[in-house]
Design an enzyme around this catalytic site. Structure first.
Site, mmCIF file in Angstrom:
data_model
loop_
_atom_site.group_PDB
_atom_site.id
_atom_site.type_symbol
_atom_site.label_atom_id
_atom_site.label_comp_id
_atom_site.label_asym_id
_atom_site.label_seq_id
_atom_site.Cartn_x
_atom_site.Cartn_y
_atom_site.Cartn_z
ATOM 1 N N HIS A 86 -10.083 1.663 0.187
ATOM 2 C CA HIS A 86 -8.458 1.616 0.069
ATOM 3 C C HIS A 86 -8.051 1.063 -1.033
ATOM 4 O O HIS A 86 -8.478 -0.131 -1.413
ATOM 5 C CB HIS A 86 -7.968 0.597 1.608
ATOM 6 N N HIS B 17 -2.429 8.192 5.980
ATOM 7 C CA HIS B 17 -2.990 6.670 5.545
ATOM 8 C C HIS B 17 -4.320 6.228 5.679
ATOM 9 O O HIS B 17 -4.996 5.882 5.051
ATOM 10 C CB HIS B 17 -1.818 5.844 5.552
ATOM 11 N N CYS C 58 1.048 -1.241 0.168
ATOM 12 C CA CYS C 58 -0.035 0.072 -0.003
ATOM 13 C C CYS C 58 0.825 1.195 0.042
ATOM 14 O O CYS C 58 0.210 2.602 0.078
ATOM 15 C CB CYS C 58 -1.077 0.053 1.347
ATOM 16 N N GLU D 214 -0.743 5.090 13.496
ATOM 17 C CA GLU D 214 -0.499 6.451 12.717
ATOM 18 C C GLU D 214 -0.662 7.657 13.449
ATOM 19 O O GLU D 214 0.104 8.529 13.426
ATOM 20 C CB GLU D 214 -1.213 6.246 11.491
ATOM 21 N N PHE E 206 1.547 -3.786 4.257
ATOM 22 C CA PHE E 206 2.051 -5.165 4.739
ATOM 23 C C PHE E 206 3.668 -5.178 4.447
ATOM 24 O O PHE E 206 3.946 -4.690 3.514
ATOM 25 C CB PHE E 206 1.282 -6.103 4.011
ATOM 26 N N LYS F 3 -9.979 7.463 2.661
ATOM 27 C CA LYS F 3 -10.605 6.325 2.502
ATOM 28 C C LYS F 3 -11.952 6.125 2.871
ATOM 29 O O LYS F 3 -12.599 4.938 2.378
ATOM 30 C CB LYS F 3 -9.646 5.156 3.089
#
Length: 407
Positions: free
Chosen positions: A336, A301, A163, A312, A394, A331
């Site tokens: 996403h 994010h 991502c 975050e 990830f 998002k």
């Protein structure tokens, strides 16, 4: 150092097929979420059936695209790139176009996963896969297709860093300009990840929202009752140039990609530590030669997962201190979109600087994170010169970029 400036943007998303449509609908709080139409969720016994799909896209509407040799994600990238080049006032057909000095850097996470899934279904039904099946699944086809459409013969790459891929693609493009490998870079991210296996996989990880509420209210960045992400698809493409090249041709500079940072958590493949994102933001600030106090806005994010958003938020506060500027996450509008997310958010950050407007965060009503999130419908006008935009993925990969307004 050679400056990397942004002179054009393009986007195709569930809430707009151009960058201008995206911006307008983002400000209006429009959501692209709905019941999944790409496949039958009941057939795969999914516990969730919501995503942000692009429902009005037809590749045959675009003469530049050969749908036989391109997957959906690559088609998105090519269309967004054409828009970005037009926005920048660049035409590959012009006599002054120097193809060897133009490159492409377009990230993706799942690449041609959709086409892999479709051809597997064909084979299971006793049919032959499509003739170009071995081509359309490749992750570099967004960058490759865009290079063909734009006659761009310079650097060509396709980061696949989950991502963070779109953000890393922009960082690498700026590095090409800094190093003198190109004068113009077409950069960003593209994704078409709405597949049964991925939806079910994220549901198994308890990362996909299964909320009992209308689809448009599923994804809730930083909100106290968030319960997971939903997928989105699309592409965000930016035209980056050296400042000297942009000024020589009299281009309008929309923003400067002033700094970037890329790090690894080296901690756990799916559980972010926060330390890596802290260092990515710090590196972006150092690269841009800016202090934390200079940041006017944070483009987060924030995928809407309980743990991820909290980590975050803590990282943002760790870097920017007690006086954190307004934070927005998108998002809730777009879902996403994996490798496209950071690039789309860079498009939005560029528009934020251009228009002096910080949009609200859809579905954010009450926070449990100690940062000043701009709530649902609470967008406002203000001077914005410096935007810090984050991505994480990830494997523990992180990317942050710092965009500044033109001088």
């Amino acid at each position: 150092m050679t400056e990397a400036v942004i002179t054009g943007v393009g986007a195709i998303t569930p809430i707009g097929s151009t960058a201008d449509e995206l911006w307008t609908n983002l400000k209006d709080g429009v959501s692209g979420a709905n019941e999944i139409a790409a496949f039958d969720p009941e057939r795969y016994d999914l516990s969730t059936s919501v995503a942000c799909e692009i429902t009005d896209f037809d590749p045959t509407d675009h003469d530049e695209i050969d749908e036989r040799t391109t997957g959906r994600f690559a088609q998105f990238a090519a269309v967004a790139a054409i828009e970005a080049l037009e926005d920048a006032g660049l035409d590959p057909g012009d006599e002054c176009w120097e193809p060897d000095r133009v490159g492409t850097s377009i990230g993706t996470c799942t690449g041609g996963g959709l086409e892999f899934f479709e051809d597997t279904q064909r084979m299971e039904a006793g049919e032959r896969p499509r003739f170009y099946s071995s081509l359309v699944v490749l992750s570099n086809l967004a960058a490759g297709t865009t290079s063909i459409v734009a006659d761009a013969r310079g650097p060509n790459r396709a980061p696949a860093t989950a991502c963070a891929a779109g953000t890393h693609a922009l960082t690498a493009a700026a590095d090409d300009l800094h190093a003198g490998r190109a004068d113009v870079m077409i950069a960003g991210g593209a994704e078409a990840p709405i597949l049964p296996l991925l939806v079910n996989g994220f549901d198994s990880l308890r990362a996909y929202s299964t909320a009992d509420r209308p689809p448009a209210e599923y994804s809730r960045p930083f909100d106290a009752v968030r319960d997971g992400l939903i997928f989105g698809e699309g592409a965000g493409i930016l035209v980056l140039e050296t400042r000297a090249h942009a000024e020589e041709r009299g281009a309008d500079v929309l923003a400067t990609l002033a700094g970037s940072g890329m790090t690894a958590d080296a901690h756990h493949p799916i559980r972010p530590s926060g330390d890596g994102l802290v260092r990515a933001m710090e590196n972006a600030l150092e690269d841009a030669e800016l202090t934390p106090e200079a940041v006017d806005h944070v483009n987060a994010h924030a995928t809407s997962t309980p743990k991820g958003d909290a980590v975050e938020a803590a990282a943002i506060r760790d870097v920017l201190g007690d006086d954190v500027p307004p934070v927005t996450a998108f998002k809730g509008h777009l879902g996403h979109s994996f490798g496209a997310a950071g690039a789309l958010e860079a498009v939005i950050a560029t528009r934020t600087i251009q228009h002096g407007y910080v949009p609200g965060t859809r579905n954010h009503y009450e926070t449990d994170c100690d940062i000043p999130v701009v709530g649902h419908g609470a967008g406002f006008e203000t001077d914005v010169n410096a935007v810090l935009s984050n991505s994480a993925g990830f494997g523990g990969t992180n990317g942050s970029i710092l965009l500044e307004g033109p001088p």
